[in-house]
Design a protein around this motif. Structure first.
Motif, mmCIF file in Angstrom:
data_model
loop_
_atom_site.group_PDB
_atom_site.id
_atom_site.type_symbol
_atom_site.label_atom_id
_atom_site.label_comp_id
_atom_site.label_asym_id
_atom_site.label_seq_id
_atom_site.Cartn_x
_atom_site.Cartn_y
_atom_site.Cartn_z
ATOM 1 N N LEU A 1 5.484 9.933 -1.366
ATOM 2 C CA LEU A 1 6.624 10.838 -1.264
ATOM 3 C C LEU A 1 6.663 11.557 0.078
ATOM 4 O O LEU A 1 7.731 11.868 0.600
ATOM 5 C CB LEU A 1 6.561 11.825 -2.427
ATOM 6 C CG LEU A 1 7.803 12.644 -2.749
ATOM 7 C CD1 LEU A 1 7.892 12.881 -4.239
ATOM 8 C CD2 LEU A 1 7.780 13.969 -2.018
ATOM 9 N N ARG A 2 5.482 11.816 0.660
ATOM 10 C CA ARG A 2 5.436 12.536 1.942
ATOM 11 C C ARG A 2 6.136 11.757 3.055
ATOM 12 O O ARG A 2 6.685 12.358 3.992
ATOM 13 C CB ARG A 2 3.980 12.794 2.352
ATOM 14 C CG ARG A 2 3.156 13.582 1.365
ATOM 15 C CD ARG A 2 3.763 14.917 0.992
ATOM 16 N NE ARG A 2 2.805 15.754 0.278
ATOM 17 C CZ ARG A 2 3.136 16.789 -0.471
ATOM 18 N NH1 ARG A 2 4.410 17.107 -0.617
ATOM 19 N NH2 ARG A 2 2.208 17.501 -1.082
ATOM 20 N N SER A 3 6.079 10.439 3.007
ATOM 21 C CA SER A 3 6.716 9.626 4.052
ATOM 22 C C SER A 3 8.067 9.075 3.628
ATOM 23 O O SER A 3 8.656 8.250 4.334
ATOM 24 C CB SER A 3 5.791 8.466 4.452
ATOM 25 O OG SER A 3 5.588 7.584 3.361
ATOM 26 N N LEU A 4 8.572 9.512 2.484
ATOM 27 C CA LEU A 4 9.824 8.980 1.948
ATOM 28 C C LEU A 4 10.999 9.090 2.926
ATOM 29 O O LEU A 4 11.744 8.108 3.115
ATOM 30 C CB LEU A 4 10.154 9.689 0.624
ATOM 31 C CG LEU A 4 11.395 9.219 -0.121
ATOM 32 C CD1 LEU A 4 11.235 7.782 -0.595
ATOM 33 C CD2 LEU A 4 11.656 10.140 -1.327
ATOM 34 N N PRO A 5 11.228 10.244 3.577
ATOM 35 C CA PRO A 5 12.398 10.335 4.466
ATOM 36 C C PRO A 5 12.394 9.307 5.592
ATOM 37 O O PRO A 5 13.420 8.662 5.857
ATOM 38 C CB PRO A 5 12.309 11.768 5.003
ATOM 39 C CG PRO A 5 11.561 12.530 3.954
ATOM 40 C CD PRO A 5 10.558 11.563 3.437
ATOM 41 N N VAL A 6 11.248 9.132 6.253
ATOM 42 C CA VAL A 6 11.237 8.212 7.389
ATOM 43 C C VAL A 6 11.283 6.764 6.928
ATOM 44 O O VAL A 6 11.900 5.908 7.585
ATOM 45 C CB VAL A 6 10.018 8.457 8.309
ATOM 46 C CG1 VAL A 6 10.154 9.791 9.007
ATOM 47 C CG2 VAL A 6 8.707 8.386 7.535
ATOM 48 N N ARG A 7 10.642 6.464 5.798
ATOM 49 C CA ARG A 7 10.701 5.090 5.298
ATOM 50 C C ARG A 7 12.115 4.713 4.882
ATOM 51 O O ARG A 7 12.617 3.628 5.222
ATOM 52 C CB ARG A 7 9.746 4.912 4.117
ATOM 53 C CG ARG A 7 8.286 4.858 4.508
ATOM 54 C CD ARG A 7 7.397 4.456 3.344
ATOM 55 N NE ARG A 7 7.285 5.490 2.323
ATOM 56 C CZ ARG A 7 7.865 5.463 1.142
ATOM 57 N NH1 ARG A 7 8.627 4.431 0.787
ATOM 58 N NH2 ARG A 7 7.702 6.442 0.272
ATOM 59 N N LEU A 8 12.783 5.592 4.138
ATOM 60 C CA LEU A 8 14.144 5.285 3.691
ATOM 61 C C LEU A 8 15.096 5.116 4.876
ATOM 62 O O LEU A 8 15.981 4.253 4.856
ATOM 63 C CB LEU A 8 14.654 6.377 2.756
ATOM 64 C CG LEU A 8 14.179 6.292 1.304
ATOM 65 C CD1 LEU A 8 14.634 7.518 0.520
ATOM 66 C CD2 LEU A 8 14.696 5.022 0.628
ATOM 67 N N ALA A 9 14.929 5.927 5.889
ATOM 68 C CA ALA A 9 15.797 5.814 7.065
ATOM 69 C C ALA A 9 15.657 4.444 7.705
ATOM 70 O O ALA A 9 16.658 3.807 8.082
ATOM 71 C CB ALA A 9 15.465 6.916 8.069
ATOM 72 N N GLY B 1 22.496 8.607 2.697
ATOM 73 C CA GLY B 1 22.040 7.398 3.364
ATOM 74 C C GLY B 1 21.941 6.260 2.380
ATOM 75 O O GLY B 1 22.336 6.376 1.214
ATOM 76 N N ALA B 2 21.417 5.125 2.854
ATOM 77 C CA ALA B 2 21.270 3.939 2.020
ATOM 78 C C ALA B 2 19.827 3.472 2.065
ATOM 79 O O ALA B 2 19.056 3.836 2.959
ATOM 80 C CB ALA B 2 22.206 2.830 2.480
ATOM 81 N N ASN B 3 19.458 2.631 1.109
ATOM 82 C CA ASN B 3 18.102 2.094 1.082
ATOM 83 C C ASN B 3 18.102 0.636 1.549
ATOM 84 O O ASN B 3 19.023 0.199 2.237
ATOM 85 C CB ASN B 3 17.489 2.270 -0.315
ATOM 86 C CG ASN B 3 18.202 1.460 -1.388
ATOM 87 O OD1 ASN B 3 18.924 0.507 -1.108
ATOM 88 N ND2 ASN B 3 17.984 1.822 -2.630
ATOM 89 N N GLY B 4 17.087 -0.128 1.170
ATOM 90 C CA GLY B 4 16.954 -1.491 1.679
ATOM 91 C C GLY B 4 17.532 -2.577 0.806
ATOM 92 O O GLY B 4 17.316 -3.759 1.084
ATOM 93 N N LEU B 5 18.262 -2.226 -0.236
ATOM 94 C CA LEU B 5 18.768 -3.218 -1.179
ATOM 95 C C LEU B 5 20.150 -3.737 -0.811
ATOM 96 O O LEU B 5 21.037 -2.965 -0.422
ATOM 97 C CB LEU B 5 18.835 -2.617 -2.583
ATOM 98 C CG LEU B 5 17.505 -2.438 -3.313
ATOM 99 C CD1 LEU B 5 17.711 -1.594 -4.551
ATOM 100 C CD2 LEU B 5 16.897 -3.787 -3.677
ATOM 101 N N LEU B 6 20.346 -5.029 -0.967
ATOM 102 C CA LEU B 6 21.675 -5.632 -0.893
ATOM 103 C C LEU B 6 21.638 -6.933 -1.681
ATOM 104 O O LEU B 6 20.569 -7.512 -1.916
ATOM 105 C CB LEU B 6 22.087 -5.880 0.560
ATOM 106 C CG LEU B 6 21.218 -6.808 1.408
ATOM 107 C CD1 LEU B 6 21.757 -8.243 1.384
ATOM 108 C CD2 LEU B 6 21.163 -6.302 2.848
ATOM 109 N N SER B 7 22.790 -7.374 -2.126
ATOM 110 C CA SER B 7 22.907 -8.665 -2.807
ATOM 111 C C SER B 7 23.969 -9.496 -2.110
ATOM 112 O O SER B 7 24.910 -8.944 -1.516
ATOM 113 C CB SER B 7 23.270 -8.483 -4.283
ATOM 114 O OG SER B 7 22.196 -7.923 -5.010
ATOM 115 N N ILE B 8 23.805 -10.817 -2.183
ATOM 116 C CA ILE B 8 24.792 -11.712 -1.591
ATOM 117 C C ILE B 8 25.264 -12.717 -2.642
ATOM 118 O O ILE B 8 24.484 -13.204 -3.454
ATOM 119 C CB ILE B 8 24.244 -12.459 -0.355
ATOM 120 C CG1 ILE B 8 22.971 -13.242 -0.696
ATOM 121 C CG2 ILE B 8 23.973 -11.476 0.773
ATOM 122 C CD1 ILE B 8 22.478 -14.122 0.446
#
Length: 401
Positions: free
Chosen positions: A256-264, A306-313
């Protein structure tokens, strides 16, 4: 001092000083039995627990490690109380069992995490608890509510296709009907999205994913906005004997401590990949709310940070065999059912699960991608070569007909 949200998140649950010193990270306190200095202390602690105070009177009730993570979740979501569960699915099941009684009814968005339907079929039906699945975009929940309806369950963005719901409007409609509003906030990880501020009473998480962030723990969380519902959750939680290990609580807090930078970074990488795939001839549609062309983009801009790393095609012409060839040709994407770790993953969307979504209007195979923290140009090159390999297989299959 009114600190920035990121600062408060990093400070939440930080260990107190003891005899002038303190560790940076909360210690891992593992125990099953809690020893008491005297019978008087034992009675006092049990009385405090009976009055609703979160004290460590037995290992299952949690230790300082768990309290620190719970405090961090409350900071993350703006909640009153947090309950940690062994998985995201257990968080969902516990919430439904705690807030619904035999003979009662709930309204559920039809695009929710599919295993919720297993909870209904294998458990809730036996308890005479019924669910009605509805289209968030087309249905008026006031016409679907019954005299025994007690709960409204939502997920935004939705599973697999990432349909963005108008949570403030749906929550207001649910509250007007006297319903408890529950929102699955796994996609937003508590950081990109704040359902409790948008009208929900309860926010549930699969902390296995972005909270942990390293694909090495299983955990769920239930964050409750008010004391009355927290009391109902506490009774169910304790009666079901739920607990998580101190080691997993420590890992989740560290993640959780690194959540902001990882999500960005996940968000930047995913948007770059999504834009590239939009222009590819073999891709008919990309499902990702950060794309301006996505139907839910305006709601996403309004309600999310913001958005995360998920997408579908959805493929333009591939059949199931070519879709499998695409997946198998990838070298930087592991084939896996979860997401939220640092690594990139790929998974074919089961047609049966797509069919549950009224949002789904396509006919071709759909593949979900989790875009990790690798260099996005490398991921794009890998996707391109896999699409080329699948295209060759599709051409070969047509020539053999």
């Amino acid at each position: 001092m009114n600190h920035h949200y990121d600062t408060r998140l990093l400070q939440a649950g930080k260990p107190d000083f003891f005899q002038g010193t303190a560790p940076v990270n909360v210690p891992v306190v593992r125990t099953s039995t809690v020893r008491y200095q005297s019978t008087q202390v034992q009675r006092e602690l049990h009385e405090r627990r009976d009055n609703g105070e979160e004290v460590a009177s037995y290992g299952r009730h949690g230790t300082d490690t768990h309290r620190a993570l719970e405090q961090a979740f409350n900071t993350l979501e703006g909640g009153h109380r947090t309950f940690l569960t062994p998985s995201g699915l257990s968080a969902i099941a516990t919430t439904l069992l705690a807030l619904l009684s035999p003979g009662e009814h709930a309204l559920v968005a039809d695009s929710v995490y599919s295993p919720l339907r297993r909870i209904e079929a294998r458990l809730l039906e036996r308890l005479n608890i019924t669910l009605t699945y509805f289209s968030p975009a087309r249905d008026d929940i006031s016409t679907l509510a019954r005299p025994n309806t007690r709960l409204l369950y939502l997920e935004s963005p939705s599973s697999l296709l990432f349909e963005v719901l108008d949570l403030p409007a749906l929550a207001a409609a649910g509250r007007a009907l006297g319903l408890t509003v529950v929102a699955d906030n796994t996609w937003g990880a508590g950081y990109l999205y704040h359902p409790l501020q948008l009208g929900a009473h309860v926010s549930v998480h699969a902390a296995t994913k972005y909270i942990g962030g390293h694909s090495d723990l299983m955990m769920g969380a239930i964050v409750v906005a008010d004391a009355s519902r927290a009391e109902s959750l506490a009774l169910a939680y304790d009666t079901l004997g739920l607990a998580v290990s101190a080691d997993d609580a420590y890992l989740a807090l560290r993640g959780l401590r690194s959540l902001p930078v990882r999500l960005a970074q996940h968000g930047r990488n995913a948007l770059a990949v999504a834009r590239h795939l939009q222009a590819h001839a073999e891709v008919a549609k990309v499902f990702h709310p950060a794309l301006p062309e996505d139907p839910g983009h305006a709601l996403w801009r309004r309600d999310f940070s913001g958005a995360n790393g998920l997408l579908s095609i959805e493929f333009s012409r591939f059949g199931a065999a070519a879709a499998d060839a695409f997946i198998n040709a990838l070298t930087l994407f592991g084939i896996g059912a979860s997401w939220g770790g640092y690594e990139s993953l790929v998974l074919a969307a089961a047609p049966g699960r797509l069919a549950e979504h009224s949002y789904w209007q396509g006919t071709r195979p759909v593949v979900r991608l989790h875009i990790g923290l690798e260099d996005p140009d490398d991921l794009i090159a890998d996707l391109d070569q896999a699409l080329a390999a699948a295209s060759r297989q599709e051409i070969d299959s047509w020539s053999q007909r």
